[in-house]
Scaffold this active site. Structure first.
Site, PDB file in Angstrom:
ATOM      1  N   VAL A  11       4.576 -14.725  -0.758  1.00 47.95           N
ATOM      2  CA  VAL A  11       4.063 -15.693   0.230  1.00 47.95           C
ATOM      3  C   VAL A  11       4.301 -17.124  -0.257  1.00 47.95           C
ATOM      4  O   VAL A  11       4.840 -17.965   0.458  1.00 47.95           O
ATOM      5  CB  VAL A  11       2.560 -15.459   0.496  1.00 47.95           C
ATOM      6  N   LYS A  35       9.422 -16.478 -14.439  1.00 47.02           N
ATOM      7  CA  LYS A  35       9.697 -16.687 -13.007  1.00 47.02           C
ATOM      8  C   LYS A  35      10.199 -18.113 -12.770  1.00 47.02           C
ATOM      9  O   LYS A  35      11.182 -18.336 -12.069  1.00 47.02           O
ATOM     10  CB  LYS A  35       8.416 -16.491 -12.180  1.00 47.02           C
ATOM     11  N   THR A 120      -5.003 -13.499  -0.157  1.00 50.28           N
ATOM     12  CA  THR A 120      -5.895 -12.598   0.575  1.00 50.28           C
ATOM     13  C   THR A 120      -7.240 -12.534  -0.138  1.00 50.28           C
ATOM     14  O   THR A 120      -7.344 -11.963  -1.215  1.00 50.28           O
ATOM     15  CB  THR A 120      -5.283 -11.182   0.641  1.00 50.28           C
ATOM     16  N   GLU A 156      -0.798 -16.530   6.963  1.00 46.21           N
ATOM     17  CA  GLU A 156       0.636 -16.280   7.161  1.00 46.21           C
ATOM     18  C   GLU A 156       0.782 -14.968   7.930  1.00 46.21           C
ATOM     19  O   GLU A 156      -0.041 -14.070   7.803  1.00 46.21           O
ATOM     20  CB  GLU A 156       1.363 -16.204   5.824  1.00 46.21           C
ATOM     21  N   LEU A 158       3.989 -13.574   8.058  1.00 45.84           N
ATOM     22  CA  LEU A 158       5.382 -13.206   7.748  1.00 45.84           C
ATOM     23  C   LEU A 158       5.468 -11.737   7.328  1.00 45.84           C
ATOM     24  O   LEU A 158       4.564 -11.193   6.714  1.00 45.84           O
ATOM     25  CB  LEU A 158       5.946 -14.113   6.651  1.00 45.84           C
ATOM     26  N   ALA A 275       6.516   5.957  14.694  1.00 43.06           N
ATOM     27  CA  ALA A 275       5.783   7.003  13.956  1.00 43.06           C
ATOM     28  C   ALA A 275       6.527   7.316  12.657  1.00 43.06           C
ATOM     29  O   ALA A 275       7.715   7.034  12.522  1.00 43.06           O
ATOM     30  CB  ALA A 275       5.691   8.251  14.815  1.00 43.06           C
ATOM     31  N   GLY A 276       5.801   7.877  11.703  1.00 44.88           N
ATOM     32  CA  GLY A 276       6.451   8.266  10.444  1.00 44.88           C
ATOM     33  C   GLY A 276       5.445   8.366   9.322  1.00 44.88           C
ATOM     34  O   GLY A 276       4.292   8.721   9.536  1.00 44.88           O
ATOM     35  N   CYS A 283      -0.338  -5.968   2.322  1.00 39.81           N
ATOM     36  CA  CYS A 283      -1.223  -6.612   3.297  1.00 39.81           C
ATOM     37  C   CYS A 283      -2.110  -5.655   4.074  1.00 39.81           C
ATOM     38  O   CYS A 283      -3.332  -5.794   4.062  1.00 39.81           O
ATOM     39  CB  CYS A 283      -0.373  -7.438   4.271  1.00 39.81           C
ATOM     40  N   ARG A 350       4.394  -2.438  -3.695  1.00 41.33           N
ATOM     41  CA  ARG A 350       2.928  -2.382  -3.590  1.00 41.33           C
ATOM     42  C   ARG A 350       2.483  -1.438  -2.478  1.00 41.33           C
ATOM     43  O   ARG A 350       2.910  -1.573  -1.338  1.00 41.33           O
ATOM     44  CB  ARG A 350       2.359  -3.791  -3.395  1.00 41.33           C
TER      45      ARG A 350
HETATM   46  C1  UDX Z   1       2.648  -7.218   7.542  1.00 40.52           C
HETATM   47  C2  UDX Z   1       2.411  -7.918   8.872  1.00 40.52           C
HETATM   48  O1  UDX Z   1       3.401  -7.489   9.816  1.00 40.52           O
HETATM   49  C3  UDX Z   1       2.509  -9.429   8.693  1.00 40.52           C
HETATM   50  O2  UDX Z   1       2.215 -10.083   9.904  1.00 40.52           O
HETATM   51  C4  UDX Z   1       1.520  -9.859   7.610  1.00 40.52           C
HETATM   52  O3  UDX Z   1       1.613 -11.249   7.391  1.00 40.52           O
HETATM   53  C5  UDX Z   1       1.798  -9.126   6.323  1.00 40.52           C
HETATM   54  O4  UDX Z   1       1.757  -7.703   6.529  1.00 40.52           O
HETATM   55  P1  UDX Z   1       4.672  -6.498   6.056  1.00 40.52           P
HETATM   56  O5  UDX Z   1       3.622  -5.655   5.414  1.00 40.52           O
HETATM   57  O6  UDX Z   1       5.527  -7.373   5.211  1.00 40.52           O
HETATM   58  O7  UDX Z   1       3.964  -7.474   7.164  1.00 40.52           O
HETATM   59  O8  UDX Z   1       5.675  -5.534   6.836  1.00 40.52           O
HETATM   60  P2  UDX Z   1       5.596  -4.808   8.249  1.00 40.52           P
HETATM   61  O9  UDX Z   1       6.925  -4.942   8.852  1.00 40.52           O
HETATM   62  O10 UDX Z   1       4.433  -5.236   9.005  1.00 40.52           O
HETATM   63  O11 UDX Z   1       5.422  -3.245   7.851  1.00 40.52           O
HETATM   64  C6  UDX Z   1       4.241  -2.867   7.194  1.00 40.52           C
HETATM   65  C7  UDX Z   1       4.316  -1.355   6.999  1.00 40.52           C
HETATM   66  O12 UDX Z   1       4.180  -0.687   8.262  1.00 40.52           O
HETATM   67  C8  UDX Z   1       5.621  -0.865   6.379  1.00 40.52           C
HETATM   68  O13 UDX Z   1       5.340   0.133   5.417  1.00 40.52           O
HETATM   69  C9  UDX Z   1       6.371  -0.258   7.558  1.00 40.52           C
HETATM   70  O14 UDX Z   1       7.205   0.815   7.148  1.00 40.52           O
HETATM   71  C10 UDX Z   1       5.224   0.269   8.412  1.00 40.52           C
HETATM   72  N1  UDX Z   1       5.522   0.338   9.841  1.00 40.52           N
HETATM   73  C11 UDX Z   1       5.822  -0.802  10.512  1.00 40.52           C
HETATM   74  C12 UDX Z   1       5.445   1.577  10.483  1.00 40.52           C
HETATM   75  O15 UDX Z   1       5.175   2.599   9.853  1.00 40.52           O
HETATM   76  N2  UDX Z   1       5.688   1.631  11.809  1.00 40.52           N
HETATM   77  C13 UDX Z   1       5.999   0.510  12.539  1.00 40.52           C
HETATM   78  O16 UDX Z   1       6.228   0.634  13.745  1.00 40.52           O
HETATM   79  C14 UDX Z   1       6.081  -0.741  11.864  1.00 40.52           C
END
Ligand code: UDX
Length: 454
Positions: A11, A35, A120, A156, A158, A275-276, A283, A350
């Site tokens: 972040v 870093k 967080t 955020e 992102l 799904a999966g 986060c 993570r």
């Molecule tokens: C998430 C939030 O989207 C973001 O807004 C917040 O700021 C941080 O946390 P991130 O964790 O980086 O972002 O990735 P994201 O694309 O949201 O996917 C999170 C997890 O959900 C991944 O493990 C992904 O595989 C899973 N996922 C995502 C699903 O299993 N199904 C989906 O349809 C979308």
């Protein structure tokens, strides 16, 4: 404006580079000298598409240091973006936030600074962080900090893997403070983003339809709750489709068709209905846990959020259950995992589903081999205790395997020569944890194709 970023992780670094690209003067601090040295030499401690390129383009406005006495003096805004890893009891470990607040208070020398909490932390912590900064300032300047500091929340949204895109072209910017001056400062900081007046980087073109970015300017608690409520809802949406997936399997429905059919309803939307194996990452797990524990402090339970967490935990167990049902005996079997990162286009491990799946299979006496295009080195460095055999190529994972699990939907796995993969395996069983593979094509190569839900 002069901006300081404390913490150069997923972040902090993304936020700092984007603000520097917008024209602000940004100093990024990290206490990890390795870093900082890597960043100074043009490298990056995290994998994020286009991050090296954007750092290079923003270098005139960007510097990296380990020294608070360099990072803090003269700053108009400081972002605390340090890690808050879960403690043993699941609550966030705030030692790094404390250290950041102490360093800010010790070295601030200006008239006014906005302290923004990006890390967080439990809802309502913004004021706690502000008080730490004021205490540190008073202790080191032998004077009251009166109105030198005000705290703000700027959550955020992102997504790792698309962090720069999400930061430059957000759906909205949320700022929260109980001090109008902070809101004004942050409005000025984000003005180029809100108006989209900055030149788009060639490698990150502005979305066609994007106009001005909405600003939600509100109080501190509302801004903090917006972050948690948004992430909890996204996590809930994923767990919801995974719960429906379990019914779909029993009744012989196709969960991908079901997701498409409901997602076309504009009130539902088709995103985050894949799904999966379910969600991982730093986060969703932490934010839903923080929301539940904050509610508990007020004597509240959040059954919906708690259910989303329970369903998500179960998805990982389903992988092992399905392999056991298919292979009858797991002890002594060789299982290959394709993908370790919690999602594609990141090296972040993570709370990655692969970690729990690998641990569970090893505990059942399996020989587990794994590959990941980007996260393998980090996995070797951090999770060598799991006893997983790391493979430099997906083909090595397939050698002698009784089954392969696609855990992370990296594009390169879709493009593998699956006929060759099958020939290398002992038995051609594939569990497609992300519905990423072409079932008909693999069945044509003699694979037994399994999915999480039917
Ligand atoms: C998430 C939030 O989207 C973001 O807004 C917040 O700021 C941080 O946390 P991130 O964790 O980086 O972002 O990735 P994201 O694309 O949201 O996917 C999170 C997890 O959900 C991944 O493990 C992904 O595989 C899973 N996922 C995502 C699903 O299993 N199904 C989906 O349809 C979308």
């Amino acid at each position: 404006m002069n901006v300081s970023i404390i913490g150069t992780g997923y972040v902090g670094l993304t936020t700092g580079v984007c603000l520097a690209y917008l024209g602000h003067k940004v100093k990024c601090l990290d206490t990890d000298a390795r870093k900082v040295d890597l960043l100074k030499s043009g490298g990056t401690p995290i994998f994020e598409p286009y991050l090296p390129e954007l750092i290079a383009q923003s270098s005139a406005n960007l510097c990296f240091t380990t020294d608070y006495s360099v990072a803090i003096p003269g700053a108009d805004v400081v972002f605390i973006a340090v890690g808050t890893p879960p403690s043993r009891d699941g609550s966030p470990d705030l030692q790094f936030v404390r250290a950041a607040a102490e360093g800010i208070g010790r070295h601030f020398d200006g008239e006014h600074m906005v302290v923004v909490n990006k890390s967080t932390v439990p809802i309502g912590s913004g004021n706690w962080v502000g008080s730490l900064v004021r205490e540190s300032f008073a202790a080191h300047h032998n004077q009251k900090s009166d109105h030198r500091f005000s705290v703000a929340s700027n959550p955020e949204f992102l997504r790792e893997g698309t962090a720069l895109h999400d930061s430059l072209y957000p759906d909205r910017v949320v700022i929260g403070s109980d001090d109008p001056r902070s809101l004004e400062v942050l409005y000025r900081l984000y003005r180029p983003l809100l108006d989209q007046t900055f030149p788009a980087p060639s490698f990150l073109p502005r979305p066609e339809a994007l106009g001005a970015v909405p600003l939600v300017s509100t109080d501190l608690a509302s801004a903090e709750l917006i972050k948690y409520a948004a992430n909890a809802f996204l996590a809930l949406k994923i767990s919801y489709i995974n719960e429906i997936g379990q019914i779909a399997e029993r009744v012989g429905a196709n969960i991908q068709q079901v997701a498409k059919g409901i997602g076309l309803d504009a009130r539902i939307g088709n995103r985050f209905l894949q799904a999966g194996i379910g969600w991982g990452g730093s986060c969703f797990g932490k934010d839903t846990s923080a929301l539940v524990s904050t509610a508990a402090e007020y004597g509240l339970s959040l059954p919906i959020v708690e259910a989303a967490r329970r369903v998500n935990r179960r998805q990982r167990d389903l992988v092992v259950d399905k392999l056991l049902a298919e292979l009858k005996i797991l002890k002594g079997r060789t299982i290959g995992l394709l993908g370790l990162a919690f999602k594609p286009n990141t090296d972040d491990l993570r709370e990655a589903p692969a970690l729990d799946i690998a641990r569970s299979l090893v505990d059942r006496g399996c020989k587990v081999k794994a590959h990941d295009p980007v996260a393998l080195d980090r996995f070797r460095a951090v999770h060598s205790d799991l006893g997983v055999i790391c493979c430099a190529e997906p083909e090595s994972v397939a050698e002698g395997a009784d089954a392969i699990v696609l855990v992370t939907e990296w594009q390169e796995y879709r493009e593998l020569n699956w006929q060759d993969i099958g020939e290398r395996m002992r038995t051609r069983i594939v569990l497609d944890g992300r519905y990423a593979l072409d079932r008909a094509r693999l069945e044509g190569f003699g694979f037994r194709y399994l999915a999480i839900a039917g």
